[in-house]
Write an enzyme that holds these catalytic residues in place. Structure first.
Site: not given
Ligand code: PEP
Ligand code: MG
Length: 870
Positions: A492, A599, A729, A753, A800
């Site tokens: 945080h 998310r 991903e 990911d 993203c």
């Molecule tokens: C990612 O994996 O790039 C993604 C956007 O998902 P998260 O970061 O929420 O796993």
């Molecule tokens: Mg992800």
């Protein structure tokens, strides 16, 4: 490995091989692992001897066998027992724990004392250790492996204290490299030990290993004793501390070289190692030595004006600053055990809780309506503070005779240990929030005000660790940057710093705490470095570069509300990643054209049960409304791995990152997915929301989810087409993009990911953070393949993951064919401004050049050469 994963336990005592003559018991309950899994080359490389390690579940270390305590390290984190058979068993609590200088450890034995198996040896404060060192893993080592052979060992399972973990038998005596008889060659050097922690397990192991590469007999003299340098335990037992003089004595044909090698180690120089024939080789030729060099250094950095020292850490909030170091000490509180009696202490606690609550409510009022996460974080703190179980526990401890302060501390500590024991980095970071709540109440008990700390203008705050409230209480604009010895990028504190525009560097290590107050520094969070006493000209140049960047950021923000097109007119949508409705205002203020990733799991985290369909529908509707009709992509629940939902009671997994997470979890719990799909379908106006599935690895998953979507649509009487896309991903999704694109309406690449899985690097492992670069050509090649597959079916591709927020990556992504970038809000103005300067020919050239590079560094270097001002 997760400490919560449980395999059936095997009682090794029952299966100890018949030739075993000595059994070593688990000195502590925990998860037993092979030494190879210990992230310290001294242990994993068997430099101190062979054995196992235990990830402890409890704070008491007990005798693993009968024996005599031959060494108890002055920092109380390690000791050695010698059994009557002559085995030397070293037990070492945690890694780098010597740096704590005894804090957090309570020994119950002394050197020379005889102990029986199971006797308590050392008690330690798990919460404190977990906060201050990188691992609690406790190696259990046979420190004289030449004398004893391990015939069986227990690893990969939970052990109770007292379970047999090692079975030993005496080794056949072997004529290994014996020291040469003194042949007249003698060497001697006196050196002053430079490392502040002295010669503890790691340096002792390195010395012993180094000496074994020479034929000379080498002995060390210090504190009135002399020992052979060949035995790590003996060397450690000298008890050498920083500043002690150590005499190195060598005898034999290569005595000089051996003495020099040991002197170099004691003086913190590059450790040398040996080749196959035992000859010393340089570090450049020796991978093992490189691994050692990569381990944290213990030599003290020398901070003085005119000599720049560069400290490295992990970027936790972007930006750079030039300023002066300002040390911030954590407050110390009186935690005496006994006080004014139960009734009075109970009353004091009640009053302090009320006072702390009033303070928190005032802070909440102040944060209300302001963009950023402060309000949400403070609300979580209020929930902790009001937790009836926590309060009851503290009052019960007061009832048992403790002071209010001690009781509150202990009640919090119990919860901190639980959180840290979950083996989940995010949960462990929530422990900081509990500490924050602890400090509020302790401050109230001590009668201290919560007035914001006064720090000099332009200060780069240096601290061991900071609490979220300490950051929230900093006067934004006054503090130039934050640099902490501990902490992590998903805490945080990091999130708050980023939202306040304060660059932050974390996990820098203890050296940072010795940076002199008032020392000039350059904090370059983007590059992951703190430069202490930089050359004046460098600091000046940096200062003016930062001022220019600030002016540019203001201009970028002023133009952020226009649509985004390249210089030659190609439309690129720049949208924001959201975690909830509270993020929308900030996103729009930065020029977001909608959201490419909501998310949705944030709605499911930190609660006792899943949100109902109505609760979800209300939240999605609120976000859609706040976005004012702009497009919204709702990602379905991406739980599992780093985002565990305890209320789902999913079985523990040995490798959660490769386990039942994302769409796999939703398909295993279809009721969850169906409720979520219905909630999204209810959002008005129909068509504003698109749906995106996380972690899709296979066409069958998309088909199954689509079938559910169609069924739920039918139930709600929706006949219109609802866009259903997938995150790319998982490497298989990128490789199979053409197949998936036939049935997915769009793709959005999750580079976080994707990078983790392509490079096989845990995204939460701070030790790998510097190598986790989504600009790696392997990742870019998979994005290229994704776009190719999408184009075959006329689908669009967005990004993203974190790479979408990196302005310098924009030409590569656009050149590869990406048409939507979903970024963090703060990054949007700069991305839009940069994209407007780019044309498609330049982007295509950058993409092709990037694909042809050999590493992420080379890609970055190429991009920086082409666009030096980005
Ligand atoms: C990612 O994996 O790039 C993604 C956007 O998902 P998260 O970061 O929420 O796993
Ligand atoms: Mg992800």
């Amino acid at each position: 490995m997760s400490a919560t994963a449980v395999k059936p336990r095997q009682d090794v005592a029952a299966v100890a091989p018949p030739e075993a003559s000595l059994l070593v018991r688990a000195p502590i309950a925990g998860w037993a692992v092979a030494l190879d899994e210990v992230p310290d080359p001294v242990f994993s490389g068997r430099i101190l001897g062979d054995g196992i390690a235990i990830d402890p579940f409890e704070p008491v270390l007990r005798a693993p066998c009968d024996g005599v305590v031959t060494t108890l390290h002055s920092a109380h984190h390690a000791l050695t027992l010698r059994t009557s058979e002559g085995a030397e068993i070293l037990v070492h609590i945690g890694l780098d724990t010597v740096t704590l200088k005894g804090e957090g450890f309570q020994p119950h034995v002394a050197e020379g004392q005889a102990v029986h198996v199971g006797d308590p040896l050392i008690t330690f404060d798990m919460g404190f250790l977990a906060e201050h060192v990188r691992s609690l893993l406790a190696p259990v080592i046979v420190a004289n492996p030449d004398a004893f052979v391990i015939v069986s060992r227990t690893v990969g399972q939970e052990v109770r204290s007292g379970d047999t973990v090692l079975a030993l038998r005496p080794a056949q005596p072997k004529p290994a490299k014996t020291p040469a008889a003194a042949d007249g060659h003698q060497a001697r050097r006196d050196v002053v030990e430079r490392a502040p922690d002295g010669i503890h397990a790691r340096p002792a192991g390195l010395i012993a290993e180094t000496v074994r590469n020479y034929r000379a007999e080498v002995r060390l003299q210090a504190r009135g004793r002399t020992v052979s340098a060949r035995g790590a335990v003996g060397v450690m037992g000298l008890g050498v501390r920083g500043g002690d003089t150590v005499t190195i004595l060598g005898a034999g044909e290569d005595a000089e070289a051996a003495v020099e090698a040991v002197a170099a180690l004691l003086q913190g120089e590059t450790p040398s190692t040996s080749d196959a024939e035992g000859r010393p080789v340089s570090q450049a030729e020796a991978p093992a030595a490189q691994a050692q060099a990569a381990a944290p250094k213990e030599a003290l950095a020398d901070f003085r004006p005119g000599a720049e020292v560069v400290l490295r850490g992990v970027a936790a909030a972007p930006g750079a600053a030039v300023g002066t170091a300002a040390r911030m000490q954590q407050a110390a509180f009186d935690l005496s055990e006994t006080g004014a009696g139960s009734a009075a202490e109970s009353e004091r606690l009640t009053q302090a809780l009320s006072k702390a609550e009033a303070g928190l409510r005032a802070a909440l009022d102040e944060a209300a309506g302001k963009p950023g996460p402060a309000h949400a974080i403070l609300s979580a703190h209020l929930a902790f503070l009001q937790d009836p179980e926590l309060r009851d526990r503290a009052q019960a401890l007061v009832g048992a005779g403790k002071t209010a302060a001690r009781a509150w501390h202990d009640a919090i500590e119990e919860q901190v240990v639980v959180l840290r024991g979950l083996g989940d980095a995010r949960m462990a970071e929530r422990a900081d929030d509990l500490r924050d709540v602890e400090e509020r109440v302790l401050a109230a008990l001590a009668g201290r005000s919560e007035a914001a700390r006064t720090l000099p203008e332009g200060a780069v705050l240096v601290a061991e660790d900071l609490l979220p409230s300490q950051v929230a209480g900093l006067a934004a604009g006054r503090i130039a940057g934050i640099c902490t010895a501990g902490g992590g990028p998903t805490s945080h504190v990091a999130i708050l710093a980023a939202s306040m525009g304060i660059p932050a560097l974390m996990a820098v290590g203890p050296d940072v705490l010795r940076v002199p107050d008032g020392a000039p520094v350059i904090l370059d969070a983007d590059a992951g470095v703190l430069r202490v006493f930089p050359p004046k000209e460098t600091a000046e140049a940096r200062r003016s570069a930062i001022a220019t960047a600030r002016a540019r950021a203001e201009a970028d923000l002023a133009a952020a509300h226009e649509d985004c097109r390249t210089a030659d007119g190609v439309r690129i949508e720049v949208v924001a990643n959201l975690g909830g409705v509270a993020d929308v205002a900030g996103a729009l203020a930065h020029g977001a054209e909608g959201s490419g990733l909501l998310r949705s799991e944030f709605l499911f985290l930190d609660r006792a049960a899943a949100p109902t369909e109505d609760e979800q529908a209300a939240e999605y509707q609120a976000i859609a409304t706040a976005l004012g009709g702009r497009p919204l992509i709702v990602r379905t629940l991406d739980a599992g791995a780093d985002k565990a939902l305890p209320y789902l009671n999913m079985p523990a997994e040995a490798n959660p990152e490769l386990g039942v997470r994302g769409i796999r979890l939703c398909l295993a719990r279809p009721e969850l997915l169906r409720a979520q799909l219905r909630a999204i379908l209810k959002v008005q106006p129909a068509g504003q929301c698109r749906i995106m599935l996380p972690m899709v690895a296979d066409l069958a998953e998309l088909r199954e989810a689509r079938a559910m979507l169609e069924e739920e649509k039918a139930k709600l009487g929706r006949a219109d087409a609802v866009q259903l896309g997938i995150m790319v991903e998982v490497p298989s999704a990128a490789m199979m993009a053409e197949v998936l694109a036939a049935e997915a309406d769009f793709f959005s690449v999750g580079t976080n990911d994707l990078t983790q899985y392509v490079l096989a690097m845990d995204r939460l492992n701070p030790a790998l953070a510097r190598h986790m670069d989504a600009l790696h050509p392997a990742v870019l090649r998979l994005i290229a393949r994704t776009v190719e597959g999408a184009r075959a079916h006329g689908r669009w591709v967005g990004v993203c993951g974190g790479l979408a927020s990196v302005a310098l990556a924009a030409p590569v992504l656009i050149g590869l064919g990406v048409t939507e970038l979903s970024a963090t809000a703060a990054a949007i103005p700069r991305i839009k401004a940069f994209v407007r300067r780019l044309d498609m020919a330049a982007c295509a050239k950058a993409a092709q050049a990037a694909l042809a590079q050999t590493s992420a560094e080379a890609v970055r270097a190429m991009l920086t050469r082409t666009w030096p001002s980005e």
